[in-house]
Design a protein around this motif. Structure first.
Motif, PDB file in Angstrom:
ATOM      1  N   GLY A   1     -31.533  26.433  21.463  1.00  0.00           N
ATOM      2  CA  GLY A   1     -31.130  25.375  21.058  1.00  0.00           C
ATOM      3  C   GLY A   1     -31.062  23.913  20.802  1.00  0.00           C
ATOM      4  O   GLY A   1     -31.077  22.900  20.039  1.00  0.00           O
ATOM      5  N   GLY A   2     -33.205  24.211  19.842  1.00  0.00           N
ATOM      6  CA  GLY A   2     -33.555  23.119  19.558  1.00  0.00           C
ATOM      7  C   GLY A   2     -34.073  23.004  17.997  1.00  0.00           C
ATOM      8  O   GLY A   2     -35.288  22.136  17.377  1.00  0.00           O
ATOM      9  N   ALA A   3     -33.738  23.917  17.686  1.00  0.00           N
ATOM     10  CA  ALA A   3     -33.636  23.966  15.943  1.00  0.00           C
ATOM     11  C   ALA A   3     -33.726  22.957  15.605  1.00  0.00           C
ATOM     12  O   ALA A   3     -33.942  22.299  13.926  1.00  0.00           O
ATOM     13  CB  ALA A   3     -33.176  24.972  15.591  1.00  0.00           C
ATOM     14  N   MET A   4     -32.509  22.006  16.357  1.00  0.00           N
ATOM     15  CA  MET A   4     -31.901  21.331  14.729  1.00  0.00           C
ATOM     16  C   MET A   4     -32.699  20.163  14.874  1.00  0.00           C
ATOM     17  O   MET A   4     -33.085  19.533  14.157  1.00  0.00           O
ATOM     18  CB  MET A   4     -30.837  21.067  15.312  1.00  0.00           C
ATOM     19  N   PHE A   5     -33.494  19.188  16.229  1.00  0.00           N
ATOM     20  CA  PHE A   5     -34.483  18.600  15.827  1.00  0.00           C
ATOM     21  C   PHE A   5     -35.573  18.512  15.321  1.00  0.00           C
ATOM     22  O   PHE A   5     -35.952  17.363  14.029  1.00  0.00           O
ATOM     23  CB  PHE A   5     -34.946  18.468  17.281  1.00  0.00           C
ATOM     24  N   PRO A   6     -36.163  19.571  14.815  1.00  0.00           N
ATOM     25  CA  PRO A   6     -37.598  20.038  13.495  1.00  0.00           C
ATOM     26  C   PRO A   6     -36.400  19.337  12.454  1.00  0.00           C
ATOM     27  O   PRO A   6     -36.591  18.710  11.531  1.00  0.00           O
ATOM     28  CB  PRO A   6     -38.288  21.157  14.091  1.00  0.00           C
ATOM     29  N   TYR A   7     -36.045  20.296  11.979  1.00  0.00           N
ATOM     30  CA  TYR A   7     -35.523  19.589  10.886  1.00  0.00           C
ATOM     31  C   TYR A   7     -34.777  18.602  10.582  1.00  0.00           C
ATOM     32  O   TYR A   7     -34.062  17.710   9.437  1.00  0.00           O
ATOM     33  CB  TYR A   7     -33.515  21.095  11.169  1.00  0.00           C
ATOM     34  N   LEU A   8     -33.498  18.209  11.741  1.00  0.00           N
ATOM     35  CA  LEU A   8     -32.906  16.901  11.117  1.00  0.00           C
ATOM     36  C   LEU A   8     -34.083  15.256  11.413  1.00  0.00           C
ATOM     37  O   LEU A   8     -33.714  15.168  10.432  1.00  0.00           O
ATOM     38  CB  LEU A   8     -32.086  16.062  12.853  1.00  0.00           C
ATOM     39  N   GLU A   9     -35.672  15.838  12.083  1.00  0.00           N
ATOM     40  CA  GLU A   9     -36.187  14.952  11.687  1.00  0.00           C
ATOM     41  C   GLU A   9     -36.365  15.222  10.523  1.00  0.00           C
ATOM     42  O   GLU A   9     -37.266  13.986   9.687  1.00  0.00           O
ATOM     43  CB  GLU A   9     -37.260  14.633  12.623  1.00  0.00           C
ATOM     44  N   GLY A  10     -37.062  15.949  10.332  1.00  0.00           N
ATOM     45  CA  GLY A  10     -37.870  16.488   8.259  1.00  0.00           C
ATOM     46  C   GLY A  10     -36.670  16.337   7.330  1.00  0.00           C
ATOM     47  O   GLY A  10     -37.366  15.244   6.543  1.00  0.00           O
ATOM     48  N   MET A  11     -35.492  16.419   7.452  1.00  0.00           N
ATOM     49  CA  MET A  11     -34.914  15.867   7.035  1.00  0.00           C
ATOM     50  C   MET A  11     -34.237  14.848   6.546  1.00  0.00           C
ATOM     51  O   MET A  11     -34.961  13.341   5.194  1.00  0.00           O
ATOM     52  CB  MET A  11     -33.297  16.576   6.785  1.00  0.00           C
ATOM     53  N   ALA A  12     -34.027  13.732   7.080  1.00  0.00           N
ATOM     54  CA  ALA A  12     -34.200  12.189   8.052  1.00  0.00           C
ATOM     55  C   ALA A  12     -35.408  11.383   7.725  1.00  0.00           C
ATOM     56  O   ALA A  12     -34.837  10.330   6.390  1.00  0.00           O
ATOM     57  CB  ALA A  12     -33.171  11.914   9.323  1.00  0.00           C
ATOM     58  N   GLY A  13     -36.240  11.944   7.407  1.00  0.00           N
ATOM     59  CA  GLY A  13     -38.070  11.530   7.561  1.00  0.00           C
ATOM     60  C   GLY A  13     -37.933  11.510   6.080  1.00  0.00           C
ATOM     61  O   GLY A  13     -38.312  10.259   5.314  1.00  0.00           O
ATOM     62  N   GLN A  14     -37.517  12.198   5.054  1.00  0.00           N
ATOM     63  CA  GLN A  14     -36.976  12.767   3.948  1.00  0.00           C
ATOM     64  C   GLN A  14     -36.450  12.016   3.144  1.00  0.00           C
ATOM     65  O   GLN A  14     -36.980  11.024   2.023  1.00  0.00           O
ATOM     66  CB  GLN A  14     -37.288  14.126   3.754  1.00  0.00           C
ATOM     67  N   ALA A  15     -35.727  11.630   3.395  1.00  0.00           N
ATOM     68  CA  ALA A  15     -34.134  10.943   3.087  1.00  0.00           C
ATOM     69  C   ALA A  15     -34.241   9.583   2.808  1.00  0.00           C
ATOM     70  O   ALA A  15     -34.064   8.552   2.389  1.00  0.00           O
ATOM     71  CB  ALA A  15     -32.845  11.675   3.433  1.00  0.00           C
ATOM     72  N   PHE A  16     -34.298   9.027   4.349  1.00  0.00           N
ATOM     73  CA  PHE A  16     -34.618   7.424   4.354  1.00  0.00           C
ATOM     74  C   PHE A  16     -36.126   7.089   5.503  1.00  0.00           C
ATOM     75  O   PHE A  16     -35.871   6.075   5.481  1.00  0.00           O
ATOM     76  CB  PHE A  16     -33.250   7.463   6.134  1.00  0.00           C
ATOM     77  N   GLY A  17     -36.654   7.736   5.643  1.00  0.00           N
ATOM     78  CA  GLY A  17     -38.408   7.141   6.653  1.00  0.00           C
ATOM     79  C   GLY A  17     -37.665   6.371   8.062  1.00  0.00           C
ATOM     80  O   GLY A  17     -37.183   7.338   8.448  1.00  0.00           O
ATOM     81  N   MET A  18     -38.439   5.852   8.507  1.00  0.00           N
ATOM     82  CA  MET A  18     -38.034   5.462   9.826  1.00  0.00           C
ATOM     83  C   MET A  18     -38.062   3.946   9.578  1.00  0.00           C
ATOM     84  O   MET A  18     -38.384   2.716   8.322  1.00  0.00           O
ATOM     85  CB  MET A  18     -40.117   5.854  10.440  1.00  0.00           C
ATOM     86  N   ALA A  19     -37.778   3.491  10.390  1.00  0.00           N
ATOM     87  CA  ALA A  19     -37.669   1.791  10.994  1.00  0.00           C
ATOM     88  C   ALA A  19     -38.324   1.583  11.995  1.00  0.00           C
ATOM     89  O   ALA A  19     -37.854   2.052  13.278  1.00  0.00           O
ATOM     90  CB  ALA A  19     -35.849   1.571  11.051  1.00  0.00           C
ATOM     91  N   ILE A  20     -39.286   0.341  12.430  1.00  0.00           N
ATOM     92  CA  ILE A  20     -39.422  -0.019  13.725  1.00  0.00           C
ATOM     93  C   ILE A  20     -39.320  -1.293  13.174  1.00  0.00           C
ATOM     94  O   ILE A  20     -39.233  -2.422  12.801  1.00  0.00           O
ATOM     95  CB  ILE A  20     -41.284   0.466  13.333  1.00  0.00           C
ATOM     96  N   GLY A  21     -39.326  -1.767  14.336  1.00  0.00           N
ATOM     97  CA  GLY A  21     -39.048  -3.458  14.806  1.00  0.00           C
ATOM     98  C   GLY A  21     -40.285  -4.408  14.584  1.00  0.00           C
ATOM     99  O   GLY A  21     -41.532  -4.030  14.957  1.00  0.00           O
ATOM    100  N   LYS A  22     -39.460  -5.317  13.914  1.00  0.00           N
ATOM    101  CA  LYS A  22     -40.584  -6.552  13.103  1.00  0.00           C
ATOM    102  C   LYS A  22     -41.351  -7.434  14.304  1.00  0.00           C
ATOM    103  O   LYS A  22     -40.525  -7.153  15.531  1.00  0.00           O
ATOM    104  CB  LYS A  22     -39.568  -7.337  12.435  1.00  0.00           C
ATOM    105  N   GLY A  23     -41.946  -7.320  14.769  1.00  0.00           N
ATOM    106  CA  GLY A  23     -42.854  -7.168  15.492  1.00  0.00           C
ATOM    107  C   GLY A  23     -43.012  -6.897  16.758  1.00  0.00           C
ATOM    108  O   GLY A  23     -43.658  -7.594  17.263  1.00  0.00           O
TER     109      GLY A  23
END
Length: 522
Positions: free
Chosen positions: A212-234
């Protein structure tokens, strides 16, 4: 102020705060009561080493929050109260002991070049996967955003069948049931690329061989490529401060340093809470507990035998240790300066090593080679440290909440008071091997053990930062238990929310927002 509210919420984590804001927007009077001195639960920021060095206590990645339906609804309001994100174009990479590396960037050519340096065929596979992500994303995000009810799942299944056909739907189902290793070894040839993506499964308690864990490496990889990451300012607490301010502006109350002693009942109906200081707070419509399942049991006492057994038997993931470092400079990565441009650098050398580490921690052993997630937030947000300085956010996965021994046979200590320093040294030695000279740049450090994480936030049982395993037997319809994935309990007007409730852990505020929408009728 009056001690009667429409909804009383226990805990000021981001899920309860999101629920409180939505209910307040719908005209409910809300009161939030948090035992810790600071709101936010695992999502908070402080000067934990030296003045001027801002460290995220546990959560750093706010991508799920920034992309959530909740933020879509309330982002403008939160922005007026100071919520601000920093976009990250190079979300994650991995450093390997042979001096090589791989990483995912929003610039597709950079990712392809990094993959090609390891395996040309894998680079082509990555290009094919990212090209199809737009077609697959609606199905995966549709599932993760669905209400966990049979009717809702049946409708989701019908839509998927209509879009994919029988064969495509069966392939999709097989993927959802696959372990990270099964999918990664079927899809990629090079062990480093498998490890790069497989490290994400460990964030959600999915070791390489857990179904049941395959989707998470897939989603994080695809989302990282498509959208990057967001962190909080400060700092990650930008969302908590804004949520608290928005609730207050709408007439709600958020109290910190106010432990809840018990949930008040009138037979099988929850009527409010009693605080540790003796005050009684009445709830006319709902009591919402942002607690772990076992924490809820401590507040309610006995309810029904089936529900009580489910809450008592709820399973937690292995723990985490945090190391916060105030730095004179960024690590000089042996694999190359390009790693200084990434928000996360995983030190997780192989799927086999991740599996071994997970099993050791599950057995209560201090792992001989823990996995490190090295966060470099000041690369993208220099406001978190004095000019020219940096902070490192080091997450040590995995670590047992209760120590039964040391897999390496070197640490004799049986409790975290004595084991913290030598285990932190083991972790930092791994970092030093990948980035020689790092230890000489450390200005100050703060070690946070699994025991301290739980003491600060009782929901992080044994240092479990995801508030419960996401394995198939405790996910989807079964999170936290069959019949209760919407947060319902046997007590009328009492609801559970937080990472223990579908859709589970992460900063997306899904459990809180889904519950609040159900209670408010929209």
């Amino acid at each position: 102020m009056a001690d009667t509210f429409d909804a009383v919420l226990i805990g000021a984590g981001h899920n309860t705060l999101a629920a409180a804001l939505h209910l307040a927007a719908k005209g409910w009077r809300v009161g939030v009561f948090e035992q810790a001195a600071t709101a936010g639960g695992a999502v908070k920021t402080g000067d934990y080493t030296l003045p001027g060095f801002r460290h995220d206590w546990a959560a750093m990645n706010l991508s799920l929050f920034a992309g959530s339906p909740f933020f879509k609804a309330y982002g403008a309001e939160l922005g007026r109260h100071g919520c601000e994100f920093v976009s990250v174009d190079r979300p994650f990479a991995s450093s390997f002991s042979d001096g090589s590396w791989a990483g995912v960037s929003t610039v597709r050519g950079e990712t392809l070049a990094a993959f090609s340096a390891l395996d040309e065929a894998d680079a082509r596979t990555w290009q094919e996967l990212t090209g199809r992500f737009g077609q697959e994303a609606p199905h995966l995000f549709g599932l993760l955003g669905s209400k966990m009810r049979i009717r809702a799942l049946a409708y989701f299944g019908f839509k998927t069948l209509r879009a994919k056909g029988l064969g495509g739907t069966l392939d999709f189902t097989r993927f959802l049931l696959s372990s990270p290793r099964a999918w990664l070894e079927e899809t990629f040839r090079h062990p480093h690329i498998r490890a790069l993506l497989g490290a994400w499964g460990m964030h959600l308690d999915f070791a390489p061989d857990v179904a049941g864990g395959a989707m998470f490496p897939y989603l994080e990889g695809m989302a990282g490529q498509a959208f990057g990451m967001a962190i909080g300012k400060g700092g990650a607490d930008t969302i908590v401060k804004a949520l608290t301010a928005a609730i207050t502006a709408r007439g709600g109350r958020v109290e910190t340093g106010t432990p809840v002693a018990r949930i008040l009942r009138d037979g099988s109906r929850a009527t409010g809470i009693e605080l540790a200081d003796g005050r009684r707070i009445t709830a006319t419509k709902a009591v919402i507990a942002g607690t772990s399942p076992k924490g809820l049991r401590k507040l309610t006492g006995d309810t029904t035998p089936a529900f009580d057994r489910a809450m008592d038997g709820y399973r937690h993931a292995p723990g985490t240790m945090m190391i916060h470092l105030a730095m004179d400079g960024l690590p000089d990565w042996r694999a190359g300066d390009q790693l200084k441009r990434f928000a996360y650098v995983h030190l997780a050398p192989s799927l086999d090593q991740m599996a071994r580490t997970y099993c050791q921690a599950q057995a209560g052993l201090l792992p001989d080679e823990p996995i490190l997630v090295v966060g470099q937030p000041t690369v993208f947000d220099p406001t978190r440290a004095p000019e020219g300085k940096h902070v490192l956010w080091v997450q040590v996965r995995m670590a047992p909440g209760t120590i039964a021994g040391d897999a390496k046979g070197e640490i004799a200590a049986g409790d975290w008071t004595e084991a913290a320093e030598p285990f932190a040294e083991r972790a930092l030695a791994i970092l030093e091997a990948h980035a020689p000279g790092t230890s000489a740049m450390i200005l100050a450090r703060r070690i946070v053990t699994p025991v301290e994480l739980e003491a600060d936030n009782p929901n992080l049982v044994g240092g479990d930062q995801v508030c419960g395993s996401h394995h198939l037997s405790q996910h989807f319809l079964f999170r936290p238990a069959r019949g209760h994935a919407d947060g319902a309990t046997p007590l009328a007007n009492l609801h559970l929310t937080g990472a223990a409730v579908w859709p589970g852990a992460g900063t997306g505020a899904g459990p809180g927002f889904l519950l609040a929408r159900k209670l408010a009728g929209n």
